[in-house]
Structure formats: C-alpha cells, structure tokens
Design an enzyme around this catalytic site. Structure first.
Site, PDB file in Angstrom:
ATOM      1  N   ASP A  36       0.768  -1.277  -0.269  1.00  0.00           N
ATOM      2  CA  ASP A  36      -0.270   0.489  -0.220  1.00  0.00           C
ATOM      3  C   ASP A  36       0.807   1.293  -0.085  1.00  0.00           C
ATOM      4  OD1 ASP A  36      -2.252  -1.575   0.116  1.00  0.00           O
ATOM      5  OD2 ASP A  36      -2.577  -1.120   2.282  1.00  0.00           O
ATOM      6  N   LYS A  58      -4.137   3.166  -2.697  1.00  0.00           N
ATOM      7  CA  LYS A  58      -5.365   3.736  -2.898  1.00  0.00           C
ATOM      8  C   LYS A  58      -5.051   4.865  -2.033  1.00  0.00           C
ATOM      9  CE  LYS A  58      -9.102   1.214  -3.497  1.00  0.00           C
ATOM     10  NZ  LYS A  58      -9.331   1.772  -4.980  1.00  0.00           N
ATOM     11  N   MET A 173      -8.817   8.622   8.033  1.00  0.00           N
ATOM     12  CA  MET A 173      -9.683   9.393   7.007  1.00  0.00           C
ATOM     13  C   MET A 173     -10.560  10.142   6.637  1.00  0.00           C
ATOM     14  SD  MET A 173      -9.587   5.364   4.754  1.00  0.00           S
ATOM     15  CE  MET A 173     -10.592   4.421   6.363  1.00  0.00           C
TER      16      MET A 173
END
Length: 271
Positions: A36, A58, A173
């Site tokens: 990642d 991502k 997030m």
C-alpha cells in the site's frame, strides 16, 4: 511461506520497529510484495534480495487501482506459484480492506494467512503521546472511518449515538470531511471546546501533531497546511499529551503547558 500462498500482513503505522516478527519473516521470504501507499519505504528494505515490489496504493481523491483488481492480482500471483505478501499499513482488518481481499482469496480457493499489525489509531496516537484509553478519562472508545467507498461521509454512522455513547472517538481518513464531521458531533451534543488532535506521518521522524478543539478543528487544519492521511482523536485523552509526549521530550523539545488555549498548537515531533 509456501508457494501459491498469500499472506495478508499489517505493517503498522510507519516505524519499521513496529513490524511484528511474522511480518519481518514474510518480508524475508516473499517472492512478490504487493504494498500500500501507507507502508513506510524503510519497511520494504527488509524484503529479500530479488523480491518483486508491486505498488497497489489507494489514496483518496487520486487515481488508484480498483479494489477488485488488487484482490484478483493476488489470486493471479498465487496461481503462478509465487509466495505472495500483501503488505498493508496499520492492520489489514482495521479499515484496511483486508477482509475484502481475504474473501476474494476464499472465493478462488487460494490459501492465505492473516498477520495482524499495530493499527494507527492505537500505535500512531501512542507516538503522539495520546493514549487511546485512560482510567481517569474514558471507559469507551469508538473507531470509525471518515469516508465510505464512494468518498463521502458514511451515512450509516449514527453520529448521535457515537457522540453520546463514546467518550473517545478515533477517526481514520477523516481530514477531508472534518468540517461536516465536527458539525455532526457538536449538533449531537459534543462540547465545542472538547480537545481534538490530528496526527500525520504517525510514528515517523516527519510526524506532525495538531492540537485543537472540536469547534476550531476545520479552521485550524486549513491554516496549518497539514495534509492527509491523518489519524484524528476527539476526547479528554488529548489533554494528557503535554505530559506524555515522549517523542518531544526525547528530542529535547519544550512541552506545551496549555495546548488548549485560544490558539491550536501545531508541533513537529521527531524521534
């Protein structure tokens, strides 16, 4: 690791020292490492010589691989007889889509193993001097994500319930939608002056911590210049940071006596 097998491994919040022994073992054996964006490059230095590195990051709002394509790539590599390491920041099963990838492997009858990692909501905050729990401040803690698969604030979160029921809220997030999130929490009854902190690049030498309050968070984040990703915490545990900021103390920095005054205190920490 066996040929044709996939290990879903958590790399922790950043500091390579927080890798588990199983994670380090997997790095030393894997033929292919699918990693990642949040995996610290220093962790990848532990890969065995000759191992292939495939980026599968991502990042919100930026072009990135689709989750289904990443999951199927793991299947493809395993069927080629590779020893496959899927290396994910934090813990693969805590907002890391590890469950989705594991279910795809199950669907295609690919053997796999899960190696938990230290999630940023615990380890990252610890490096910022903020405990997730403390007997004098909270007996509950809620972990939530600031956006769903479509990139908006999750409409299935019961913000009233979270605001009333959890003394400490830890968010992943959440920076992009922090204005909407803080407004929802205050509308549900959270104190506008409740302490809040943002931690970016957690557990690394570029770690930054922004201390603020619920009502000032959106304004202070905008003026600070901090960029996501960040781990965000709301609750009285933030008040413990002046005493528990061990990274700042180790660097010889003067700790802030009152981090919750009229202005937010943006502080850069380094090991």
């Amino acid at each position: 690791m066996r040929p044709g097998e996939v290990w879903l491994v958590g790399a922790g919040p950043g500091d390579p020292g927080l890798l588990t022994l199983h994670a380090a073992n997997a790095l030393s054996q894997a033929d292919v490492i699918v990693h990642d964006a949040l995996v610290n490059a220093d962790c990848l230095k532990l890969a065995r010589t000759g191992a292939a590195l495939e980026y599968a990051g991502k990042r919100g709002g930026k072009p990135s691989a689709k989750q289904r394509d990443i999951s199927l790539r793991l299947v493809e590599l395993a069927r080629e007889g590779k020893r496959v390491l899927r290396l994910k920041g934090g813990d693969p099963f805590v907002f890391g889509r590890g469950g989705e990838e594991a279910l795809t492997l199950v669907e295609h009858k690919v053997p796999f193993r899960v190696v938990p990692g230290i999630t940023a909501g615990i380890g990252g905050l610890a490096y910022a001097g903020i405990p997730a729990t403390h007997r004098d401040t909270n007996h509950t803690v809620t972990f939530l994500t600031g956006y769903d698969s479509s990139g908006v604030v999750p409409d299935r979160i019961d913000w009233d319930g979270v605001a009333r029921g959890s003394q400490v809220i830890i968010m992943y997030m959440a920076m992009k939608h922090i204005s909407a999130i803080t407004s929802s929490l205050m509308a549900a009854g959270r104190d506008a002056d409740e302490p809040m902190a943002f931690v970016t690049d957690a557990s690394t030498q570029s770690q930054h911590v922004l201390e603020t309050t619920l009502s000032r968070a959106a304004q202070d984040v905008a003026s600070s210049g901090l960029q996501p990703p960040a781990i965000v915490v709301v609750g009285q545990v933030v008040r413990l940071r002046p005493a528990l900021d061990w990274m700042g103390a180790a660097a010889g920095r003067v700790l802030t006596a009152d981090p919750l005054g009229n202005r937010a205190n943006a502080q850069k920490d380094s090991a």
